[in-house]
Design an enzyme around this catalytic site. Sequence first.
Site, PDB file in Angstrom:
ATOM      1  N   LYS A 202       0.823  -1.224   0.000  1.00 57.50           N
ATOM      2  CA  LYS A 202       0.000   0.000   0.000  1.00 57.50           C
ATOM      3  C   LYS A 202       0.852   1.267   0.000  1.00 57.50           C
ATOM      4  O   LYS A 202       2.048   1.247   0.266  1.00 57.50           O
ATOM      5  CB  LYS A 202      -0.999  -0.042   1.162  1.00 57.50           C
ATOM      6  CG  LYS A 202      -2.130  -1.027   0.845  1.00 57.50           C
ATOM      7  CD  LYS A 202      -3.224  -1.062   1.872  1.00 57.50           C
ATOM      8  CE  LYS A 202      -4.319  -2.037   1.386  1.00 57.50           C
ATOM      9  NZ  LYS A 202      -5.321  -2.311   2.419  1.00 57.50           N
ATOM     10  N   ARG A 237      -3.244 -10.242   5.071  1.00 60.22           N
ATOM     11  CA  ARG A 237      -3.709 -10.351   3.683  1.00 60.22           C
ATOM     12  C   ARG A 237      -2.603  -9.783   2.805  1.00 60.22           C
ATOM     13  O   ARG A 237      -2.312  -8.595   2.881  1.00 60.22           O
ATOM     14  CB  ARG A 237      -5.005  -9.550   3.534  1.00 60.22           C
ATOM     15  CG  ARG A 237      -5.613  -9.559   2.146  1.00 60.22           C
ATOM     16  CD  ARG A 237      -6.871  -8.687   2.127  1.00 60.22           C
ATOM     17  NE  ARG A 237      -7.494  -8.690   0.819  1.00 60.22           N
ATOM     18  CZ  ARG A 237      -7.115  -7.902  -0.196  1.00 60.22           C
ATOM     19  NH1 ARG A 237      -6.114  -7.059  -0.049  1.00 60.22           N
ATOM     20  NH2 ARG A 237      -7.726  -7.969  -1.351  1.00 60.22           N
TER      21      ARG A 237
HETATM   22  N1  HH2 Z   1      -7.361  -4.042   1.147  1.00 62.69           N
HETATM   23  C1  HH2 Z   1      -7.748  -4.071  -0.139  1.00 62.69           C
HETATM   24  C2  HH2 Z   1      -8.810  -4.882  -0.545  1.00 62.69           C
HETATM   25  N2  HH2 Z   1      -9.462  -5.667   0.336  1.00 62.69           N
HETATM   26  N3  HH2 Z   1      -9.727  -6.463   2.551  1.00 62.69           N
HETATM   27  C3  HH2 Z   1      -9.365  -6.449   3.828  1.00 62.69           C
HETATM   28  N4  HH2 Z   1     -10.008  -7.221   4.730  1.00 62.69           N
HETATM   29  N5  HH2 Z   1      -8.337  -5.657   4.285  1.00 62.69           N
HETATM   30  C4  HH2 Z   1      -7.647  -4.837   3.452  1.00 62.69           C
HETATM   31  O1  HH2 Z   1      -6.746  -4.103   3.924  1.00 62.69           O
HETATM   32  C5  HH2 Z   1      -8.006  -4.824   2.057  1.00 62.69           C
HETATM   33  C6  HH2 Z   1      -9.075  -5.658   1.630  1.00 62.69           C
HETATM   34  C7  HH2 Z   1      -7.023  -3.242  -1.159  1.00 62.69           C
HETATM   35  O2  HH2 Z   1      -5.937  -3.894  -1.690  1.00 62.69           O
HETATM   36  P1  HH2 Z   1      -5.881  -4.722  -3.056  1.00 62.69           P
HETATM   37  O3  HH2 Z   1      -6.902  -5.804  -3.090  1.00 62.69           O
HETATM   38  O4  HH2 Z   1      -4.492  -5.173  -3.209  1.00 62.69           O
HETATM   39  O5  HH2 Z   1      -6.150  -3.663  -4.211  1.00 62.69           O
HETATM   40  P2  HH2 Z   1      -7.441  -3.219  -5.007  1.00 62.69           P
HETATM   41  O6  HH2 Z   1      -8.463  -2.786  -4.006  1.00 62.69           O
HETATM   42  O7  HH2 Z   1      -6.963  -2.088  -5.881  1.00 62.69           O
HETATM   43  O8  HH2 Z   1      -7.940  -4.388  -5.790  1.00 62.69           O
END
Ligand code: HH2
Length: 259
Positions: A202, A237
Amino acid sequence: MGILNVTPDSFSDGGRHLATEAAVDRGMELARDGAAVVDVGGESTRPGADPVPEAEELRRVLPVVEALAGAGVTVSIDTMKPGVAAAALEAGARIVNDVSGLGSADMRRVCADAGAGVVVMHMRGTPADMQEAPRYEDVVGEVAAFLASRVGRAVEAGVPEEAILVDPGIGFGKTIRHNLALLADLRAVGGSRPVLVGPSRKGFLGTITGVADPADRDRATAAVVALAVAGGASAVRVHDVRGGREAALVARAIVRGWT
Ligand code: HH2
């Protein structure tokens, strides 16, 4: 928990696993790398992301959930939509990861009816506006109170307390100082509940290290994972499951001892 984004626009891996076959291959790889759960998402929640229509989200995630669950992988569905959660649970997912914190009564009912595990995450605002000058008086206290209240509503709706993890929502309506305060005090965030954290790749890690490319932030992510586990996190995660798992195992051995 290994991250599998079936999206064109996720911030670090958008477009890499948009085709079903590529997504399933990646999900199997995450499981082989040691992920206890593969978290399948079809809608990016990065700051400023546009919402995805339900039919499109379903089209992206359902075949992937079905194939991974059919191969024996424990799948969670990363969605804010009760209809997507219900269809994914039907297709074999076991956990609902809702970044909007189970704010919708429909979502609580879907989770309770299916006997699903649940991740209740804190977010301030929506992905479209959450990074517009977020402010808190006491970020740890406010996030902890929000999570306790949302857990209460989920339990009232029939989700068993022991099926719930809470998550402070790193980067969801938070400045770098808010993220760091939460990560430094995870036990206060969760109280007696198991805590999941999602720091992977992030923006705050880029700010701290100067590493601009999100895909090059797995080393910084592993540092957070080790400290989070030492600070009481029950689950993390991550995109890089091997690195995250090894960091978590080493941290746990130091804190709990080697048996
Ligand atoms: N962060 C993201 C998405 N889902 N779920 C939980 N429980 N906790 C988190 O911190 C979290 C999450 C965002 O990250 P990412 O899936 O890598 O990216 P994007 O939202 O751009 O798909």
